[in-house]
Design a protein around this motif. Structure first.
Motif, PDB file in Angstrom:
ATOM      1  N   ARG A   1       0.824  -1.212   0.000  1.00 37.08           N
ATOM      2  CA  ARG A   1       0.000   0.000   0.000  1.00 37.08           C
ATOM      3  C   ARG A   1       0.857   1.261   0.000  1.00 37.08           C
ATOM      4  N   ALA A   2       1.987   1.226   0.713  1.00 34.89           N
ATOM      5  CA  ALA A   2       2.859   2.399   0.742  1.00 34.89           C
ATOM      6  C   ALA A   2       3.404   2.685  -0.656  1.00 34.89           C
TER       7      ALA A   2
ATOM      8  N   GLU B   1       7.981   7.652  -3.659  1.00 40.11           N
ATOM      9  CA  GLU B   1       8.940   8.524  -2.973  1.00 40.11           C
ATOM     10  C   GLU B   1       8.939   8.285  -1.471  1.00 40.11           C
ATOM     11  N   ALA B   2       7.736   8.327  -0.898  1.00 36.83           N
ATOM     12  CA  ALA B   2       7.633   8.191   0.550  1.00 36.83           C
ATOM     13  C   ALA B   2       8.033   6.797   1.002  1.00 36.83           C
TER      14      ALA B   2
ATOM     15  N   LYS C   1       0.772   4.069  -2.945  1.00 37.94           N
ATOM     16  CA  LYS C   1       0.389   5.459  -2.695  1.00 37.94           C
ATOM     17  C   LYS C   1       1.490   6.431  -3.056  1.00 37.94           C
ATOM     18  N   SER C   2       2.717   6.094  -2.710  1.00 38.15           N
ATOM     19  CA  SER C   2       3.812   7.025  -2.956  1.00 38.15           C
ATOM     20  C   SER C   2       5.143   6.295  -2.978  1.00 38.15           C
TER      21      SER C   2
END
Lengths: 362, 499
Positions: A236-237, A243-244, A240-241
């Motif tokens: 999920r991370a 980069e993050a 979503k992003s």
């Protein structure tokens, strides 16, 4: 590509109950209504349209055998759509479920007819082999994306095309083709490899098989995987992003390959279940577009395992009800395709639904 | 032209973004509009430029009632806006950008570039806006790009000019030039609205100052009769301490040593060349510089997000060769990234999910397979409480928080665990004054406790207020080093490459 990114983001956002529940329901009802309207506009009488509508419902939920047919059709859809949902969560738009189903089915056929094993063991091996080959096929697309950046939409579409031709070739191989047949059709699997019918004792003709129960287990497993494991968190991370997630110490490349492989594993199971539970052998069109319908199911279910379960049953119902409709109202099965397409259009344009029924969303 | 806003109100759902706002700007006047993020400045300007319709209230220009249905109508009525983020096409020339949307044409709809160029030159000489009309936008520094934006609205005969945070992207020297420009515009009789949250700027150039807080005008001040402190209090709504208490602490041993570090871009152009940097215990080392001079790459290299081409990075006396972000995190190096929305937080994730972003794999939160959500929740609650993150639940998604609260959450996450070294990049960008005060205190407290802090900021004021030592980045090199009491003007010159 923007569109795919939009879709995959859109369907995995945090949403209110009305969006998760109301919009799909309204979309479905509206699509059925428009489908019947289309029937009338194209020259059928209102009488026929009404018969069709009744057949659609009775053919899907009106009797035990109708429900059995609905669940039978829903089973592979749920498996494949779960895989696509996992992909969505990781930011991947997996169009390749169809190819993964074919690979999984091919593996299942070989395992199924090649040798005889004790009942439970044979069953486990046939499902595992399907899962493994599906996972391998999806792994190719994941690996290409992680190493070269090749977009998974393109690679999975291409892999689908390859899978179709691979199946054609496969079905004509002497070791595979049924003895004494000229048309491309595989040998049949042994009975020990077949998924038992759940309602066999009630009526041997009820086709719903153990695969449906396994699919429900898979729903809860995928729910746990996505929301309660470290791997799911990583999926999920990254979804979503990127980069993050890099900042958080996650390796996006490994995560993408893993998510894609799990998606393929589930689609492969769909293929194996079709072979071991329904068909018993492979033919050129055995995948029957399930991999594409599953995309719609995953979207309708908003990439949420529970949503996928209900959406899968709904699509199963449309298929089963559609057949009944064809028989009793003599309406073409293509109408079901139209209804399915309309559902997806309404789901993809929730604003349209909000505008059409403002009082519901007040 | 004279602009008058009369009792303007606008709500978004239950939120009153603007309530009963009255505001006037006269010909030849600069009105400062001061307010924190979320105070309603942007909404008000969007109403004025025709993007939003007010729920009630009216806009009067020269005492005539005007209703703008879209930005084009606002434009036609002489209202022009220079946005904080420029709206320019990088591969178009200055002239092409200026005429975009109102292209003058000759026969057969051919664009009349010659005429346009003449008009651009005329405007630029009239208002002292020196710019080459043939140059491509991407080749121009930010200060000049801003001039192009200004010419763009003058080209459309704007009489009422709105500047949204115009100095945010400029070097100190460019800010001085910009102030000259708006003073010229004022002399030419334009009515100007200058939006900012920087107190000294409004004091320097404005004729009148309106302070906006929670959608209301809470005060009108005259620069000559007011002070920094008074304006800050109006803005925040309570007493603020603008000075950080920075007691002198003896610096300790070297925590971070960078030797001869170079990084090449993909096309082999140098991004960083031969950098030598040392950071000590009990020290705040400030990195000053205009954005895009290698600071971002430097910090990415330090945190394992970017591969280095040559040189050495050593933490706590040990060289770290190609360490991953996770490994560097495990050394006790905490990183507050410059873009909290893109890098530091995941907007769609809940606060709890964000709290474990770089520790989710640790024993406390995971048994290697399943996550321990109850521990994560506890940790989130603890940080929310300790770092004063204003929210009513740890389950809402991070993008529902204001910028200041997002940053507090991030700082809380990074500073609440064992920490040896802090790399803070733009820690107060887009954060309200109240939170800035809080964040600065946290950073200074960390340093007093024996942590080394590397502070990267494009706000020179912030660097000067916090740092024990200042290095200046210019074109991928450290071109100067200053003690904490150096003259800001000299540091400013170094930022522009003058040594």
């Amino acid at each position: 590509m923007k569109f795919f990114i939009y879709l995959s983001n859109y369907f995995s956002n945090r949403e209110t109950i009305q969006e998760i529940f109301l919009i799909p329901v309204i979309a479905t009802l509206l699509a059925i209504f428009l489908g019947l309207l289309l029937l009338i506009v194209s020259g059928s009488s209102t009488q026929i349209a009404l018969t069709a509508l009744v057949a659609l419902f009775t053919g899907s939920f009106g009797s035990l055998s109708a429900i059995s047919e609905t669940f039978t059709a829903a089973t592979p859809l749920i498996f494949a759509a779960l895989g696509i949902a996992v992909g969505f969560r990781a930011g991947l738009f997996n169009i390749g479920a169809e190819g993964q189903i074919i690979l999984g089915g091919m593996a299942a056929v070989v395992i199924g007819f090649s040798f005889q094993l004790p009942f439970a063991i044979h069953l486990i091996i046939i499902l595992l082999s399907g899962a493994l080959f599906g996972a391998f096929y999806a792994f190719i697309a994941g690996w290409l994306k992680a190493t070269t950046g090749a977009h998974e939409v393109i690679t999975t579409i291409m892999l689908n095309l390859i899978a179709y031709r691979l199946l054609d070739f496969f079905l004509r191989m002497p070791a595979i083709q049924k003895e004494g047949r000229n048309d491309p059709i595989s040998k049949s699997i042994f009975e020990t490899a077949e998924l038992p019918r759940i309602l066999y004792l009630l009526d041997p003709n009820l086709r719903v098989h153990m695969g449906f129960l396994i699919a429900i287990v898979a729903v809860f497993f995928v729910y746990w995987l996505i929301f309660h494991t470290t791997i799911g968190y990583e999926f999920r991370a990254v979804g979503k992003s990127v980069e993050a997630s890099k900042y958080g110490g996650i390796n996006p490349a490994i995560t993408i390959v893993l998510a894609m492989s799990i998606a393929g594993l589930l689609a492969g199971l769909a293929g194996a279940c079709q072979i071991a539970g329904v068909l018993g052998r492979a033919t050129p069109g055995f995948s029957a577009g399930i991999g594409f319908d599953a995309i719609a199911v995953a979207l309708l279910g908003r990439a949420h395992p529970i949503g996928v379960l209900f959406a899968g049953i709904l699509f199963g119902a449309l298929i089963a009800g559609g057949r009944a409709m064809q028989v009793s109202a003599n309406v073409s099965l293509d109408l079901i395709t139209v209804i399915q397409a309309l559902i997806i259009i309404f789901i993809a344009a929730p604003i349209l639904i909000r505008k059409l029924f403002p009082w519901i969303f007040k | 032209m004279k602009l008058k806003l009369n009792e303007i109100s606008k709500s978004f759902g239950p939120v009153k973004a603007n309530s009963d706002i009255n505001l006037t700007v006269n010909r030849g006047e600069i009105l400062g509009l001061l307010g924190e993020n979320g105070a309603g400045k942007t909404t008000l300007m969007n109403i004025l430029t025709g993007l939003y319709k007010p729920d009630s209230g009216s806009i009067l220009i020269d005492n005539q009632l005007k209703v703008f249905h879209n930005p084009r109508e606002a434009n036609k009525n002489g209202v022009g806006m220079v946005h904080q983020h420029f709206m320019l096409v990088p591969v178009f020339s200055v002239t092409e950008n200026i005429i975009l949307g109102t292209e003058p044409t000759t026969t057969f709809n051919k664009i009349d570039l010659t005429n346009a160029k003449e008009k651009v030159l005329k405007i630029s000489s009239e208002y002292n806006l020196d710019v080459d009309p043939n140059q491509l936008i991407e080749k121009l520094p930010v200060g000049i790009q801003q001039r192009v934006e200004i010419i763009k609205i003058l080209f459309r005969d704007a009489e009422i000019l709105i500047f949204d945070e115009p100095t945010a992207v400029l070097t100190p020297q460019e800010v001085v030039e910009f102030f000259e420009i708006i003073k010229n515009l004022k002399k030419a009789g334009k009515a100007i609205i200058f939006i900012t949250h920087k107190l000294h700027e409004v004091l320097e150039v404005c004729d009148r100052i309106n302070v906006l807080r929670s959608g209301k005008i809470v005060g009108e001040e005259l620069p000559k009769k007011t002070t920094n402190k008074k304006l800050a209090e109006l803005m925040v709504g309570r007493k603020v301490n603008l000075k950080t208490n920075r007691q002198i602490v003896e610096k300790g041993e070297v925590l971070l040593e960078v030797n001869n570090l170079s990084i090449l871009s993909e096309n082999k152009e140098p991004l960083l060349s031969n950098l030598d940097v040392k950071l000590h215990k009990n020290e705040i080392l400030g990195i000053a510089g205009v954005q895009g001079n290698g600071q971002t790459e430097f910090i990415e290299a330090l945190t394992g997000l970017r591969k280095i081409s040559s040189g050495k990075i050593s933490y706590f006396g040990k060289e770290c060769k190609n360490f991953s972000p996770r490994k560097i995190h495990q050394l006790g190096v905490r990183h507050i990234p410059e873009d909290r929305q893109k890098q530091g937080l995941i907007g769609d994730f809940s606060l709890t999910e964000n709290i474990i972003l770089n520790t989710y794999y640790e024993k406390k939160f995971s048994n290697n397979i399943a996550l321990n959500w109850s521990n994560a929740k506890k940790e989130a609650k603890r940080i929310i409480e300790k770092f004063d993150v204003r929210t009513n639940s740890e389950e809402i998604s991070a993008d529902k928080l204001s910028g200041g609260n997002q940053q507090k959450l991030l700082i809380g996450r990074e500073m609440s665990r064992s920490i040896n070294l802090l790399i803070a990049s733009q820690p107060t960008r887009g954060v309200d004054v109240g939170s800035i005060e809080y964040i600065h205190n946290q950073i200074v407290m960390a340093r007093n406790k024996g942590i080394g802090v590397l502070l990267n900021s494009t706000e020179l004021d912030e660097i000067i207020a916090l740092s024990d030592r200042i290095i200046v980045f210019y074109e991928g090199r450290v071109i100067a080093e200053f003690p904490s009491n150096a003259d800001p003007n000299i540091i400013g010159l170094a930022m522009a490459g003058v040594n």
